[in-house]
Design a protein around this motif. Structure first.
Motif, PDB file in Angstrom:
ATOM      1  N   CYS A  31       0.839  -1.191   0.000  1.00  0.00           N
ATOM      2  CA  CYS A  31       0.000   0.000   0.000  1.00  0.00           C
ATOM      3  C   CYS A  31       0.883   1.253   0.000  1.00  0.00           C
ATOM      4  O   CYS A  31       2.074   1.180  -0.215  1.00  0.00           O
ATOM      5  N   VAL A  32       0.267   2.358   0.257  1.00  0.00           N
ATOM      6  CA  VAL A  32       1.012   3.608   0.330  1.00  0.00           C
ATOM      7  C   VAL A  32       1.074   4.076   1.774  1.00  0.00           C
ATOM      8  O   VAL A  32       0.266   3.674   2.607  1.00  0.00           O
ATOM      9  N   GLU A  33       2.036   4.938   2.045  1.00  0.00           N
ATOM     10  CA  GLU A  33       2.179   5.565   3.348  1.00  0.00           C
ATOM     11  C   GLU A  33       2.164   7.070   3.140  1.00  0.00           C
ATOM     12  O   GLU A  33       2.592   7.560   2.093  1.00  0.00           O
ATOM     13  N   THR A  34       1.658   7.782   4.123  1.00  0.00           N
ATOM     14  CA  THR A  34       1.601   9.239   4.034  1.00  0.00           C
ATOM     15  C   THR A  34       2.297   9.866   5.235  1.00  0.00           C
ATOM     16  O   THR A  34       2.399   9.257   6.296  1.00  0.00           O
ATOM     17  N   ALA A  38       6.238  18.768   9.299  1.00  0.00           N
ATOM     18  CA  ALA A  38       5.767  19.858  10.158  1.00  0.00           C
ATOM     19  C   ALA A  38       6.626  21.116  10.075  1.00  0.00           C
ATOM     20  O   ALA A  38       6.169  22.194  10.432  1.00  0.00           O
ATOM     21  N   THR A  39       7.852  20.976   9.599  1.00  0.00           N
ATOM     22  CA  THR A  39       8.750  22.121   9.557  1.00  0.00           C
ATOM     23  C   THR A  39       9.478  22.174   8.223  1.00  0.00           C
ATOM     24  O   THR A  39       9.478  21.216   7.454  1.00  0.00           O
ATOM     25  N   GLY A  40      10.121  23.275   7.986  1.00  0.00           N
ATOM     26  CA  GLY A  40      10.933  23.428   6.787  1.00  0.00           C
ATOM     27  C   GLY A  40      10.114  23.777   5.550  1.00  0.00           C
ATOM     28  O   GLY A  40       8.926  24.065   5.639  1.00  0.00           O
ATOM     29  N   PRO A  41      10.751  23.733   4.399  1.00  0.00           N
ATOM     30  CA  PRO A  41      10.089  24.162   3.160  1.00  0.00           C
ATOM     31  C   PRO A  41       8.962  23.239   2.713  1.00  0.00           C
ATOM     32  O   PRO A  41       8.148  23.626   1.879  1.00  0.00           O
ATOM     33  N   LEU A  42       8.880  22.034   3.278  1.00  0.00           N
ATOM     34  CA  LEU A  42       7.816  21.093   2.900  1.00  0.00           C
ATOM     35  C   LEU A  42       6.644  21.115   3.877  1.00  0.00           C
ATOM     36  O   LEU A  42       5.673  20.377   3.696  1.00  0.00           O
ATOM     37  N   ALA A  43       6.709  21.952   4.893  1.00  0.00           N
ATOM     38  CA  ALA A  43       5.635  22.025   5.890  1.00  0.00           C
ATOM     39  C   ALA A  43       4.313  22.345   5.206  1.00  0.00           C
ATOM     40  O   ALA A  43       4.241  23.193   4.327  1.00  0.00           O
ATOM     41  N   GLY A  44       3.285  21.617   5.603  1.00  0.00           N
ATOM     42  CA  GLY A  44       1.949  21.841   5.052  1.00  0.00           C
ATOM     43  C   GLY A  44       1.632  20.966   3.855  1.00  0.00           C
ATOM     44  O   GLY A  44       0.477  20.868   3.453  1.00  0.00           O
ATOM     45  N   LEU A  45       2.645  20.319   3.278  1.00  0.00           N
ATOM     46  CA  LEU A  45       2.403  19.428   2.153  1.00  0.00           C
ATOM     47  C   LEU A  45       2.172  18.007   2.664  1.00  0.00           C
ATOM     48  O   LEU A  45       2.522  17.675   3.795  1.00  0.00           O
ATOM     49  N   LEU A  46       1.577  17.171   1.837  1.00  0.00           N
ATOM     50  CA  LEU A  46       1.392  15.766   2.159  1.00  0.00           C
ATOM     51  C   LEU A  46       2.346  14.962   1.293  1.00  0.00           C
ATOM     52  O   LEU A  46       2.354  15.107   0.072  1.00  0.00           O
ATOM     53  N   ALA A  47       3.162  14.130   1.925  1.00  0.00           N
ATOM     54  CA  ALA A  47       4.088  13.254   1.207  1.00  0.00           C
ATOM     55  C   ALA A  47       3.466  11.863   1.133  1.00  0.00           C
ATOM     56  O   ALA A  47       2.899  11.377   2.116  1.00  0.00           O
ATOM     57  N   LEU A  60       4.639  14.704  -3.570  1.00  0.00           N
ATOM     58  CA  LEU A  60       4.209  15.783  -2.683  1.00  0.00           C
ATOM     59  C   LEU A  60       2.928  16.404  -3.204  1.00  0.00           C
ATOM     60  O   LEU A  60       2.814  16.714  -4.385  1.00  0.00           O
ATOM     61  N   PHE A  61       1.945  16.566  -2.321  1.00  0.00           N
ATOM     62  CA  PHE A  61       0.653  17.129  -2.672  1.00  0.00           C
ATOM     63  C   PHE A  61       0.316  18.283  -1.742  1.00  0.00           C
ATOM     64  O   PHE A  61       0.604  18.222  -0.544  1.00  0.00           O
ATOM     65  N   SER A  62      -0.358  19.284  -2.276  1.00  0.00           N
ATOM     66  CA  SER A  62      -0.940  20.305  -1.408  1.00  0.00           C
ATOM     67  C   SER A  62      -2.174  19.679  -0.758  1.00  0.00           C
ATOM     68  O   SER A  62      -2.735  18.711  -1.293  1.00  0.00           O
ATOM     69  N   PRO A  63      -2.632  20.201   0.362  1.00  0.00           N
ATOM     70  CA  PRO A  63      -3.831  19.644   0.984  1.00  0.00           C
ATOM     71  C   PRO A  63      -5.039  19.652   0.041  1.00  0.00           C
ATOM     72  O   PRO A  63      -5.805  18.686   0.003  1.00  0.00           O
ATOM     73  N   ASP A  64      -5.200  20.718  -0.734  1.00  0.00           N
ATOM     74  CA  ASP A  64      -6.340  20.794  -1.649  1.00  0.00           C
ATOM     75  C   ASP A  64      -6.248  19.756  -2.763  1.00  0.00           C
ATOM     76  O   ASP A  64      -7.245  19.113  -3.101  1.00  0.00           O
ATOM     77  N   SER A  65      -5.065  19.580  -3.334  1.00  0.00           N
ATOM     78  CA  SER A  65      -4.942  18.614  -4.428  1.00  0.00           C
ATOM     79  C   SER A  65      -5.112  17.186  -3.913  1.00  0.00           C
ATOM     80  O   SER A  65      -5.675  16.337  -4.606  1.00  0.00           O
ATOM     81  N   TRP A  66      -4.662  16.890  -2.694  1.00  0.00           N
ATOM     82  CA  TRP A  66      -4.868  15.554  -2.131  1.00  0.00           C
ATOM     83  C   TRP A  66      -6.349  15.309  -1.893  1.00  0.00           C
ATOM     84  O   TRP A  66      -6.863  14.212  -2.187  1.00  0.00           O
ATOM     85  N   ALA A  67      -7.059  16.298  -1.362  1.00  0.00           N
ATOM     86  CA  ALA A  67      -8.497  16.140  -1.127  1.00  0.00           C
ATOM     87  C   ALA A  67      -9.237  15.904  -2.449  1.00  0.00           C
ATOM     88  O   ALA A  67     -10.146  15.070  -2.525  1.00  0.00           O
ATOM     89  N   GLU A  68      -8.856  16.613  -3.495  1.00  0.00           N
ATOM     90  CA  GLU A  68      -9.471  16.402  -4.802  1.00  0.00           C
ATOM     91  C   GLU A  68      -9.192  14.994  -5.319  1.00  0.00           C
ATOM     92  O   GLU A  68     -10.074  14.337  -5.882  1.00  0.00           O
ATOM     93  N   PHE A  69      -7.967  14.508  -5.141  1.00  0.00           N
ATOM     94  CA  PHE A  69      -7.612  13.152  -5.567  1.00  0.00           C
ATOM     95  C   PHE A  69      -8.451  12.113  -4.834  1.00  0.00           C
ATOM     96  O   PHE A  69      -9.023  11.208  -5.438  1.00  0.00           O
ATOM     97  N   VAL A  70      -8.527  12.227  -3.522  1.00  0.00           N
ATOM     98  CA  VAL A  70      -9.294  11.263  -2.718  1.00  0.00           C
ATOM     99  C   VAL A  70     -10.767  11.288  -3.121  1.00  0.00           C
ATOM    100  O   VAL A  70     -11.394  10.228  -3.264  1.00  0.00           O
ATOM    101  N   THR A  71     -11.315  12.458  -3.336  1.00  0.00           N
ATOM    102  CA  THR A  71     -12.710  12.562  -3.767  1.00  0.00           C
ATOM    103  C   THR A  71     -12.909  11.877  -5.122  1.00  0.00           C
ATOM    104  O   THR A  71     -13.900  11.169  -5.326  1.00  0.00           O
ATOM    105  N   ALA A  72     -11.965  12.069  -6.026  1.00  0.00           N
ATOM    106  CA  ALA A  72     -12.087  11.499  -7.364  1.00  0.00           C
ATOM    107  C   ALA A  72     -12.015   9.968  -7.361  1.00  0.00           C
ATOM    108  O   ALA A  72     -12.709   9.321  -8.137  1.00  0.00           O
ATOM    109  N   VAL A  73     -11.202   9.376  -6.485  1.00  0.00           N
ATOM    110  CA  VAL A  73     -11.094   7.921  -6.481  1.00  0.00           C
ATOM    111  C   VAL A  73     -12.174   7.238  -5.666  1.00  0.00           C
ATOM    112  O   VAL A  73     -12.350   6.037  -5.764  1.00  0.00           O
TER     113      VAL A  73
END
Length: 74
Positions: A31-34, A38-47, A60-73
């Motif tokens: 499966c996948v892991e997420t 919490a810090t640095g230039p990647l803070a706020g993104l989802l890996a 790397l996904f922004s919170p909005d793009s990840w939510a759109e992906f999850v909704t689509a699948v």
């Protein structure tokens, strides 16, 4: 400020984050892991990475793009 990268090596930039695996995982490492840095230039993104390749790249996904992906699948 430049845009963050779309992928990053998990073993380098994300070694100190807490990776979470889906509760639907069978334990067969298929499966996948997420993680949410919490810090640095990647803070706020989802890996997102493949659980079979923990040292491989993470997407790397922004919170909005990840939510759109999850909704689509769904």
């Amino acid at each position: 400020m430049p845009a963050p990268p779309r992928t990053i090596p998990s073993s380098l930039a994300l070694r100190d984050v807490r990776w979470l695996r889906s509760s639907y995982s069978t334990g067969a490492n298929n499966c996948v892991e997420t993680a949410r840095p919490a810090t640095g230039p990647l803070a706020g993104l989802l890996a997102v990475r493949d659980s079979k390749a923990p040292d491989g790249p993470a997407l790397l996904f922004s919170p909005d793009s990840w939510a759109e992906f999850v909704t689509a699948v769904r």
